[in-house]
Design a protein around this motif. Structure first.
Motif, PDB file in Angstrom:
ATOM      1  N   ARG A   1       0.993  -1.280   0.016  1.00 17.04           N
ATOM      2  CA  ARG A   1      -0.064  -0.041  -0.033  1.00 17.04           C
ATOM      3  C   ARG A   1       0.947   1.318   0.049  1.00 17.04           C
ATOM      4  O   ARG A   1       0.613   2.342  -0.653  1.00 17.04           O
ATOM      5  CB  ARG A   1      -1.018   0.122   1.122  1.00 17.04           C
ATOM      6  CG  ARG A   1      -2.305  -0.497   0.893  1.00 17.04           C
ATOM      7  CD  ARG A   1      -3.251  -0.032   2.082  1.00 17.04           C
ATOM      8  NE  ARG A   1      -2.949  -0.744   3.089  1.00 17.04           N
ATOM      9  CZ  ARG A   1      -3.761  -2.010   3.421  1.00 17.04           C
ATOM     10  NH1 ARG A   1      -4.399  -2.323   2.443  1.00 17.04           N
ATOM     11  NH2 ARG A   1      -3.246  -2.605   4.421  1.00 17.04           N
ATOM     12  N   LEU A   2       1.967   1.248   0.626  1.00 18.77           N
ATOM     13  CA  LEU A   2       2.961   2.377   0.858  1.00 18.77           C
ATOM     14  C   LEU A   2       3.360   2.708  -0.425  1.00 18.77           C
ATOM     15  O   LEU A   2       3.722   3.634  -0.891  1.00 18.77           O
ATOM     16  CB  LEU A   2       3.969   1.987   1.891  1.00 18.77           C
ATOM     17  CG  LEU A   2       4.996   3.254   2.008  1.00 18.77           C
ATOM     18  CD1 LEU A   2       4.214   4.645   2.515  1.00 18.77           C
ATOM     19  CD2 LEU A   2       5.811   2.817   3.138  1.00 18.77           C
TER      20      LEU A   2
ATOM     21  N   PRO B   1     -11.271  -1.016   5.473  1.00 25.28           N
ATOM     22  CA  PRO B   1     -10.826   0.088   6.555  1.00 25.28           C
ATOM     23  C   PRO B   1      -9.360   0.414   6.547  1.00 25.28           C
ATOM     24  O   PRO B   1      -8.978   1.798   6.494  1.00 25.28           O
ATOM     25  CB  PRO B   1     -10.978  -0.528   7.845  1.00 25.28           C
ATOM     26  CG  PRO B   1     -12.212  -1.832   7.767  1.00 25.28           C
ATOM     27  CD  PRO B   1     -11.649  -2.069   6.189  1.00 25.28           C
TER      28      PRO B   1
ATOM     29  N   PRO C   1     -12.504   9.986   7.203  1.00 24.71           N
ATOM     30  CA  PRO C   1     -13.335   9.475   6.006  1.00 24.71           C
ATOM     31  C   PRO C   1     -14.520   8.665   6.459  1.00 24.71           C
ATOM     32  O   PRO C   1     -14.470   7.956   7.460  1.00 24.71           O
ATOM     33  CB  PRO C   1     -12.224   8.639   5.257  1.00 24.71           C
ATOM     34  CG  PRO C   1     -10.946   9.096   5.946  1.00 24.71           C
ATOM     35  CD  PRO C   1     -11.234   9.347   7.180  1.00 24.71           C
TER      36      PRO C   1
ATOM     37  N   LEU D   1      -8.943   2.846   3.608  1.00 26.40           N
ATOM     38  CA  LEU D   1      -9.748   4.135   4.092  1.00 26.40           C
ATOM     39  C   LEU D   1      -8.534   5.264   4.207  1.00 26.40           C
ATOM     40  O   LEU D   1      -8.372   6.289   3.645  1.00 26.40           O
ATOM     41  CB  LEU D   1     -10.640   3.799   5.226  1.00 26.40           C
ATOM     42  CG  LEU D   1     -12.060   4.725   5.084  1.00 26.40           C
ATOM     43  CD1 LEU D   1     -12.445   4.613   3.706  1.00 26.40           C
ATOM     44  CD2 LEU D   1     -13.038   4.384   5.938  1.00 26.40           C
ATOM     45  N   GLY D   2      -7.542   4.609   5.008  1.00 32.42           N
ATOM     46  CA  GLY D   2      -6.423   5.497   5.496  1.00 32.42           C
ATOM     47  C   GLY D   2      -5.477   5.693   4.419  1.00 32.42           C
ATOM     48  O   GLY D   2      -5.182   7.009   4.106  1.00 32.42           O
ATOM     49  N   THR D   3      -5.400   5.061   3.277  1.00 32.28           N
ATOM     50  CA  THR D   3      -4.740   5.391   2.169  1.00 32.28           C
ATOM     51  C   THR D   3      -5.487   6.240   1.252  1.00 32.28           C
ATOM     52  O   THR D   3      -4.607   7.155   0.747  1.00 32.28           O
ATOM     53  CB  THR D   3      -4.497   3.920   1.172  1.00 32.28           C
ATOM     54  OG1 THR D   3      -3.830   3.170   2.020  1.00 32.28           O
ATOM     55  CG2 THR D   3      -3.689   4.175   0.166  1.00 32.28           C
TER      56      THR D   3
ATOM     57  N   THR E   1      -5.425  13.840   0.279  1.00 33.17           N
ATOM     58  CA  THR E   1      -4.851  14.904   1.168  1.00 33.17           C
ATOM     59  C   THR E   1      -3.522  15.471   0.170  1.00 33.17           C
ATOM     60  O   THR E   1      -3.642  16.738  -0.214  1.00 33.17           O
ATOM     61  CB  THR E   1      -4.321  14.649   2.186  1.00 33.17           C
ATOM     62  OG1 THR E   1      -5.390  14.056   3.233  1.00 33.17           O
ATOM     63  CG2 THR E   1      -3.405  15.817   3.101  1.00 33.17           C
TER      64      THR E   1
ATOM     65  N   GLN F   1      -7.356   8.470   2.372  1.00 29.86           N
ATOM     66  CA  GLN F   1      -7.158   9.716   2.965  1.00 29.86           C
ATOM     67  C   GLN F   1      -5.971  10.435   2.805  1.00 29.86           C
ATOM     68  O   GLN F   1      -5.811  11.496   2.513  1.00 29.86           O
ATOM     69  CB  GLN F   1      -7.343   9.575   4.508  1.00 29.86           C
ATOM     70  CG  GLN F   1      -7.557  11.016   5.147  1.00 29.86           C
ATOM     71  CD  GLN F   1      -7.735  10.834   6.815  1.00 29.86           C
ATOM     72  OE1 GLN F   1      -7.515   9.738   7.230  1.00 29.86           O
ATOM     73  NE2 GLN F   1      -8.048  11.675   7.284  1.00 29.86           N
ATOM     74  N   LEU F   2      -4.895   9.741   2.665  1.00 30.23           N
ATOM     75  CA  LEU F   2      -3.676  10.184   2.331  1.00 30.23           C
ATOM     76  C   LEU F   2      -3.464  10.662   0.827  1.00 30.23           C
ATOM     77  O   LEU F   2      -2.937  11.776   0.545  1.00 30.23           O
ATOM     78  CB  LEU F   2      -2.835   8.936   2.551  1.00 30.23           C
ATOM     79  CG  LEU F   2      -0.971   9.267   2.741  1.00 30.23           C
ATOM     80  CD1 LEU F   2      -0.881  10.213   3.726  1.00 30.23           C
ATOM     81  CD2 LEU F   2      -0.282   7.894   2.921  1.00 30.23           C
TER      82      LEU F   2
END
Lengths: 242, 207
Positions: A5-6, A151, A94, A154-156, A162, A158-159
């Motif tokens: 993901r990173l 879930p 999110p 969702l963090g990815t 941004t 958001q990143l």
């Protein structure tokens, strides 16, 4: 899995650096996010309630919506009834549109917006709330007929939202100029003006010398110049670098 | 003004550093609820407050109204010792990279909504000090909601991992490079090009 993901995120950021218009950003996003089923996106700051369609539209920094839906949405003031937009003010993370069903289930106007959105291909969605440096409430929404976001993703998201939003703000602030260099092209040229070699610039910006040469080449074609010395001269004259 | 306090000048800042420990306790223990940092004397001091740390104090009328701490990445710091899981690849470290922690503003000097004058002043102090001393980059672990501000201030922030949930907040570790462009942006937003650093601030000599 999270390392993957990173890596995906970092690849996206490198590509984002090369975008020179909201259209570029939108194509890049939809290409990356297609695997979640995301087909449409909209980003912007929130206009004041009751703002006319033209003003609402100026608040949009990115628009990748079905055109007929967009027209209907803006002209009918749906923005101000849209539960997924109204929820922005109280959200700090999110949210999937399905999570906030309580907000529109009992409200006929809001429910109608959701139903019509579904008919236009925006059945599912995720909205990322954002707050700009000058304190404006903003949002990035992603939608499609059927989207699936875990879930962790969702963090990815958001990143990614941004970074995309920051790039869109930057692009808009530069939109006044006739010739638009991408932020990366400008940065490379600024270092050329400081007397750095391509190799040194590559070290400073953590990109390859080949990447530096690529930015200088695209800069030359935009400025209509023959070499880097002339690029610096023209860019200085036009105020593209300082 | 921003006063940089290190081992070289801390004897002249004894009273102000007392205020710093209490401000930190108030903000991080009492407000944010980081209960592991709680101390019976109300002074929040941890294992990283060694002579190697650099403290950035925003002082107005003799009162500490804002604060940040920078830790050298050549020694133990939060990302190396406390939150290593936030960094998935190689951990950036070196004399030109410092870790930024404990950003705090006194409750009496917070503003709602627009702008954050004290935070911006502290950040300008860090960038000015960095540019003068060969520091080009900071590491930070921050709630992802602040990332947009960092990017809008023209820091080149690159994520070191994917966001992780810590104490109910989504936290991201970033490596944020800065240069003259960052300083120009900060000056533009603050509406002044005047230096924020107090003349007493010691320089950092790279070993």
């Amino acid at each position: 899995m999270s390392r993957k993901r990173l890596d995906l995120t970092l690849a996206f950021l490198r590509a984002l650096d090369r975008t020179a218009s909201p259209q570029d950003v939108s194509e890049l996003l939809l290409r990356l996010l297609g695997r979640f089923g995301i087909e449409h996106a909209l980003a912007g700051t929130l206009p004041i309630i009751g703002a006319p369609p033209r003003q609402q539209y100026e608040h949009a920094l990115l628009d990748a919506m079905p055109p007929d839906w967009k027209t209907r949405y803006l002209s009918r003031g749906y923005l101000f009834r849209d539960a997924t937009v109204r929820h922005l003010a109280e959200a700090n993370a999110p949210y999937a549109w399905s999570e906030i069903a309580d907000r529109y289930r009992e409200d006929p106007a809001a429910l109608r917006v959701m139903n019509e959105a579904g008919e236009h291909g925006l059945r599912h969605g995720v909205t990322v709330p954002l707050l700009t440096l000058d304190g404006q409430l903003a949002g990035f929404s992603f939608s499609g007929a059927r989207i699936e976001v875990s879930p962790e993703d969702l963090g990815t998201l958001q990143l990614v939202a941004t970074y995309a939003f920051a790039q869109l703000v930057l692009l808009r602030s530069e939109a006044g100029a006739e010739i638009r260099l991408s932020p990366r092209e400008r940065e490379v040229l600024q270092w050329v003006a400081e007397g750095k070699t391509n190799w040194e610039i590559g070290e400073i910006l953590s990109i390859s010398a080949k990447g530096v040469e690529h930015h200088l080449r695209t800069t030359r074609s935009k400025l209509g110049t023959l070499n880097s010395t002339q690029s610096v001269a023209v860019a200085l004259r036009r105020g593209l670098i300082s | 003004m921003i006063h940089v306090v290190t081992a070289a000048n801390q004897d002249r800042y004894a009273a102000e550093m007392e205020e710093v420990w209490r401000l930190r306790h108030r903000v991080f223990v009492e407000e944010k609820g980081w209960s592991a940092l709680r101390r019976p004397d109300g002074r929040e001091i941890d294992q990283f407050d060694t002579p190697h740390a650099a403290h950035f104090l925003a002082i107005e009328s003799g009162q500490v109204i804002g604060y940040s701490r920078l830790l050298p990445t050549t020694r133990p710091h939060l990302l190396s010792d406390v939150l290593p899981e936030l960094c998935e690849g190689d951990r950036p470290a070196g004399p030109q990279i410092w870790e930024w922690t404990r950003q705090a503003v006194a409750p009496s000097h917070r503003t709602r909504g627009k702008n954050h004058p004290v935070s911006l002043e502290v950040m300008t102090g860090i960038v000015e000090w960095g540019l003068e001393n060969g520091v080009t980059c900071f590491l930070a672990q921050m709630p992802i909601v602040y990332l947009l501000h960092v990017l809008q201030l023209h820091f080149r922030a690159v994520p070191l991992g994917v966001p992780a949930e810590i104490d109910g907040e989504r936290i991201i570790a970033v490596e944020a490079r800065f240069d003259a462009r960052t300083l120009r942006k900060l000056q533009e937003i603050r509406g002044t090009k005047a230096s924020v650093l107090a003349p007493t601030s010691p320089t950092y000599l790279m070993a």
